[in-house]
Design an enzyme around this catalytic site. Structure first.
Site, mmCIF file in Angstrom:
data_model
loop_
_atom_site.group_PDB
_atom_site.id
_atom_site.type_symbol
_atom_site.label_atom_id
_atom_site.label_comp_id
_atom_site.label_asym_id
_atom_site.label_seq_id
_atom_site.Cartn_x
_atom_site.Cartn_y
_atom_site.Cartn_z
ATOM 1 C CB CYS A 14 13.446 -5.872 -38.360
ATOM 2 S SG CYS A 14 13.639 -4.173 -37.804
ATOM 3 C CG ASP A 59 14.120 -3.554 -33.413
ATOM 4 O OD1 ASP A 59 13.529 -3.974 -32.409
ATOM 5 O OD2 ASP A 59 15.164 -4.051 -33.850
ATOM 6 C CB CYS A 74 14.750 -6.926 -28.265
ATOM 7 S SG CYS A 74 16.165 -6.042 -28.962
ATOM 8 C CB CYS A 126 19.475 -2.192 -30.558
ATOM 9 S SG CYS A 126 18.497 -3.717 -30.629
#
Length: 291
Positions: free
Chosen positions: A35, A37, A62, A106
């Site tokens: 993904c 992250d 992000c 996140c």
């Protein structure tokens, strides 16, 4: 695309505690290369009081991932380890005056990094138990255990909720049925009933993009990422777009870098967000293996 609070913007443009802590005696690393992250949390803990004297983060992801990591380090400094372990992903979101629903995953990553760091300090082997769960979402490598834990911890009730917190179901949507089965089981345990009419995520909005529009959107996403790579003496260039596959060339310091695969996944995440559909970002060298 999303409505970010001023606090999120503040911690993105001016992140606190960025970088590794000098003299750290606790390290927690989490993230999914699928993904894009990845988060590395370092702590300096006082051995006598068990108080976190300093905390730092290194993240690839992000703006919300950067802001969430920054917020986490601010929250836990001055806490004992036991106090820090009570911090939830919702606490991180609240500190930032809220996160867009699509970015709640996140804050979940920050919570897991903290758990991993505390376990590392205590000489324990931290396990997120995700490997024990059956893979539900192949697009973002999310398993059943993570989905179940996140539903329970955050009182989720719809497929859209699960996607926002874990990314499961945000790609090709083939796993929606599996997510619904987990929701049905977990909600039943809680005396609740799963409502299948709950909104499911739809990435693409408006009219379908033409091929030229798709390429321009992909180019725009890459241009947005390029300055970050150039600051580290690297770069990326678009080579070809073939359906769901986006082929790029990594140049400069990015060539042969140990974090190259993570960089590709970060680029993939940005393109998926800007394009509104799931794509795979691959090195141009993979084009020769196409059939």
């Amino acid at each position: 695309m999303w409505d970010y609070s001023d606090k999120v913007k503040e911690h993105f443009f001016s992140p606190r505690n960025a970088g590794a802590v000098t003299g750290a005696n606790a390290v927690g690393e989490v993230g999914s290369l699928s993904c894009g992250d990845a988060l590395r949390l370092t702590l300096r803990v006082d051995p006598e009081t068990q108080i976190i004297k300093d905390a730092g983060f290194q993240t690839f992801g992000c703006g919300s991932a950067i802001a969430s990591s920054s917020a986490l380090t601010e929250i836990i400094k001055g806490m004992t380890l036991d106090q820090a372990l009570t911090v939830s992903n919702q606490d991180i979101a609240d500190f930032l005056d809220g996160l867009p629903p699509e970015k709640m995953h996140c804050s979940v990553m920050g919570r897991e990094a903290l758990q991993a760091a505390v376990a590392n300090y205590r000489g324990e082997v931290w396990k997120d138990d995700h490997a024990e769960g059956a893979l539900v979402c192949k697009c973002f490598a999310v398993d059943a255990v993570m989905i179940e834990e996140t539903i329970r911890a955050n009182a989720l009730s719809t497929v859209e909720d699960v996607t926002n917190y874990t990314k499961a179901g945000g790609g090709c949507s083939a796993c929606h049925e599996g997510v619904e089965e987990i929701l049905t089981r977990v909600l039943k345990e809680q005396g609740r009933v799963f409502d299948p009419t709950g909104a499911a995520p739809v990435l693409a909005k408006g009219k379908k993009l033409s091929n030229l529009q798709r390429i321009r959107r992909i180019e725009g996403a890459i241009e947005a990422i390029r300055p970050n790579l150039q600051r580290d003496r690297g770069d990326v260039e678009l080579v070809e777009v073939d359906g769901k596959n986006v082929y790029v060339n990594m140049t400069g310091a990015c060539v042969g870098c140990q974090m190259a695969s993570t960089t590709l996944d970060g680029i993939q995440q940005r393109i998926v967000e800007d394009l509104g559909e799931f794509v795979r970002v691959l090195p141009a060298s993979a084009m020769q293996h196409r059939v």
